[in-house]
Write a protein that holds these residues in place. Structure first.
Motif, PDB file in Angstrom:
ATOM      1  N   GLN A 131       0.853  -1.199   0.000  1.00  0.00           N
ATOM      2  CA  GLN A 131       0.000   0.000   0.000  1.00  0.00           C
ATOM      3  C   GLN A 131       0.876   1.233   0.000  1.00  0.00           C
ATOM      4  OE1 GLN A 131      -3.472   0.023   2.696  1.00  0.00           O
ATOM      5  NE2 GLN A 131      -2.747   2.004   3.477  1.00  0.00           N
ATOM      6  N   ASN A 165       0.800   5.336   0.859  1.00  0.00           N
ATOM      7  CA  ASN A 165       0.046   6.374   1.570  1.00  0.00           C
ATOM      8  C   ASN A 165       0.620   7.734   1.228  1.00  0.00           C
ATOM      9  OD1 ASN A 165      -1.377   4.340   2.860  1.00  0.00           O
ATOM     10  ND2 ASN A 165      -0.080   4.377   4.686  1.00  0.00           N
ATOM     11  N   HIS A 211       3.077   6.302  15.851  1.00  0.00           N
ATOM     12  CA  HIS A 211       2.081   5.291  15.482  1.00  0.00           C
ATOM     13  C   HIS A 211       2.708   3.961  15.077  1.00  0.00           C
ATOM     14  CE1 HIS A 211      -0.693   8.809  14.076  1.00  0.00           C
ATOM     15  NE2 HIS A 211      -0.622   8.719  15.392  1.00  0.00           N
ATOM     16  N   TYR A 264      -3.964  -1.150   5.663  1.00  0.00           N
ATOM     17  CA  TYR A 264      -4.525  -0.417   6.791  1.00  0.00           C
ATOM     18  C   TYR A 264      -5.536  -1.283   7.526  1.00  0.00           C
ATOM     19  CZ  TYR A 264      -7.307   3.042   9.311  1.00  0.00           C
ATOM     20  OH  TYR A 264      -7.975   3.747  10.280  1.00  0.00           O
ATOM     21  N   LYS A 270      -6.824  12.171  18.446  1.00  0.00           N
ATOM     22  CA  LYS A 270      -6.364  10.800  18.704  1.00  0.00           C
ATOM     23  C   LYS A 270      -4.936  10.812  19.242  1.00  0.00           C
ATOM     24  CE  LYS A 270      -4.812   8.150  15.375  1.00  0.00           C
ATOM     25  NZ  LYS A 270      -4.647   7.268  14.180  1.00  0.00           N
TER      26      LYS A 270
HETATM   27  C1  LIG Z   1      -3.147   5.438   8.148  1.00  0.00           C
HETATM   28  C2  LIG Z   1      -4.438   5.352   7.369  1.00  0.00           C
HETATM   29  C3  LIG Z   1      -5.521   6.159   7.667  1.00  0.00           C
HETATM   30  N1  LIG Z   1      -6.673   6.055   6.943  1.00  0.00           N
HETATM   31  C4  LIG Z   1      -7.775   6.957   7.272  1.00  0.00           C
HETATM   32  C5  LIG Z   1      -8.271   6.849   8.703  1.00  0.00           C
HETATM   33  C6  LIG Z   1      -8.695   8.244   9.050  1.00  0.00           C
HETATM   34  O1  LIG Z   1     -10.039   8.454   8.656  1.00  0.00           O
HETATM   35  C7  LIG Z   1      -7.797   9.136   8.180  1.00  0.00           C
HETATM   36  C8  LIG Z   1      -6.640   9.749   8.940  1.00  0.00           C
HETATM   37  O2  LIG Z   1      -5.995   8.702   9.643  1.00  0.00           O
HETATM   38  P1  LIG Z   1      -4.946   9.050  10.771  1.00  0.00           P
HETATM   39  O3  LIG Z   1      -5.411  10.198  11.591  1.00  0.00           O
HETATM   40  O4  LIG Z   1      -4.577   7.753  11.453  1.00  0.00           O
HETATM   41  O5  LIG Z   1      -3.689   9.547   9.884  1.00  0.00           O
HETATM   42  P2  LIG Z   1      -2.252   9.898  10.450  1.00  0.00           P
HETATM   43  O6  LIG Z   1      -2.318  10.600  11.757  1.00  0.00           O
HETATM   44  O7  LIG Z   1      -1.511  10.538   9.329  1.00  0.00           O
HETATM   45  O8  LIG Z   1      -1.620   8.469  10.755  1.00  0.00           O
HETATM   46  C9  LIG Z   1      -0.498   7.974  10.054  1.00  0.00           C
HETATM   47  O9  LIG Z   1       0.596   8.712  10.502  1.00  0.00           O
HETATM   48  C10 LIG Z   1       1.747   8.045  10.941  1.00  0.00           C
HETATM   49  C11 LIG Z   1       2.946   8.940  10.707  1.00  0.00           C
HETATM   50  C12 LIG Z   1       1.958   6.683  10.398  1.00  0.00           C
HETATM   51  O10 LIG Z   1       3.077   6.199  10.299  1.00  0.00           O
HETATM   52  C13 LIG Z   1       0.790   5.868  10.037  1.00  0.00           C
HETATM   53  O11 LIG Z   1       0.831   5.492   8.677  1.00  0.00           O
HETATM   54  C14 LIG Z   1      -0.492   6.489  10.309  1.00  0.00           C
HETATM   55  O12 LIG Z   1      -0.790   6.216  11.660  1.00  0.00           O
HETATM   56  O13 LIG Z   1      -7.285   8.278   7.137  1.00  0.00           O
HETATM   57  C15 LIG Z   1      -6.821   5.160   5.909  1.00  0.00           C
HETATM   58  O14 LIG Z   1      -7.893   5.079   5.274  1.00  0.00           O
HETATM   59  N2  LIG Z   1      -5.759   4.343   5.604  1.00  0.00           N
HETATM   60  C16 LIG Z   1      -4.578   4.408   6.288  1.00  0.00           C
HETATM   61  O15 LIG Z   1      -3.630   3.649   5.954  1.00  0.00           O
END
Ligand SMILES: Cc1cn([C@H]2C[C@H](O)[C@@H](COP(=O)(O)OP(=O)(O)O[C@H]3O[C@H](C)C(=O)[C@H](O)[C@H]3O)O2)c(=O)[nH]c1=O
Length: 191
Positions: free
Chosen positions: A40, A42, A56, A132, A163
């Motif tokens: 995947q 990102n 994370h 994910y 979060k």
């Molecule tokens: C990580 C991820 C998130 N999402 C969705 C879930 C939430 O609705 C939205 C934002 O997710 P989140 O707040 O977890 O995104 P980040 O804070 O950038 O989190 C990431 O940031 C740190 C630096 C990391 O290394 C990880 O890849 C991941 O935890 O995207 C998805 O649909 N797929 C995904 O793979």
């Protein structure tokens, strides 16, 4: 074959038009120990300087190794050893990744990942070795005193998700990862 945190310089072939680089090559990366299939890609955009995303990880059965690069602006990217029994438990390796330097950081399974943005509208693109799985999502507090990251922040302080504001410090954290015998070869500032 598992390997430790690595900073990867990406060769750029320049000419009058600009430059070209291979940012991922299965055989070339396997030759330096990153012998896995990413499933995947990102990409995230952070509007504000001082945005922190992390610390994370995903736990099994969807634990992720990550290959991180910055495609717009710049970040300091961090890998934190979260493997129970590791002699470098809670220790950090970090590097400055930018669209200009093209560098990448490899973050193995067992390490927490985080970054802080150094410019507005910074975009980070990273490959992950498993899909994910929100129910496998976990993390540790960005400001955990035991980890002690000295985040480069603007006077206005960090920008965090709700979060991430609620993540626990190491003292309250039961890691799902066990030490795999692979030493954390490089610690601190990798460049
Ligand atoms: C990580 C991820 C998130 N999402 C969705 C879930 C939430 O609705 C939205 C934002 O997710 P989140 O707040 O977890 O995104 P980040 O804070 O950038 O989190 C990431 O940031 C740190 C630096 C990391 O290394 C990880 O890849 C991941 O935890 O995207 C998805 O649909 N797929 C995904 O793979």
């Amino acid at each position: 074959m598992s390997t430790t945190v690595q900073l990867i310089e990406t060769r750029r072939f320049g000419d009058d038009r600009g430059w070209f680089s291979e940012t991922w090559s299965r055989p070339r990366f396997a030759a330096q120990g990153i012998d896995l299939d990413f499933v995947q890609d990102n990409q995230s955009c952070s509007i504000h300087v001082g945005t922190i995303r992390g610390i994370h990880f995903q736990r099994a059965p969807h634990a992720q190794a990550k290959l991180v690069r910055c495609v717009r602006g710049s970040i300091v990217d961090y890998a934190v050893d979260l493997r129970k029994g590791s002699p470098t438990w809670g220790q950090v390796a970090f590097a400055t990744l930018s669209a200009a330097n093209g560098r990448q950081l490899f973050v193995p399974v067992g390490y927490g990942h985080a970054f802080v943005t150094l410019e507005p509208d910074t975009e980070v693109a990273y490959k992950v070795s498993d899909v994910y799985a929100g129910d496998c999502d976990g993390g540790v507090a960005w400001d955990c005193p035991e980890i002690g990251i000295g985040w480069p922040l603007p006077p206005s302080g960090p920008v965090l998700s709700d979060k991430d504001k609620a993540l626990p410090p190491l003292a309250d954290f039961d890691s799902p990862f066990a030490y795999d015998g692979v030493p954390m070869a490089a610690k601190g500032d990798l460049g």
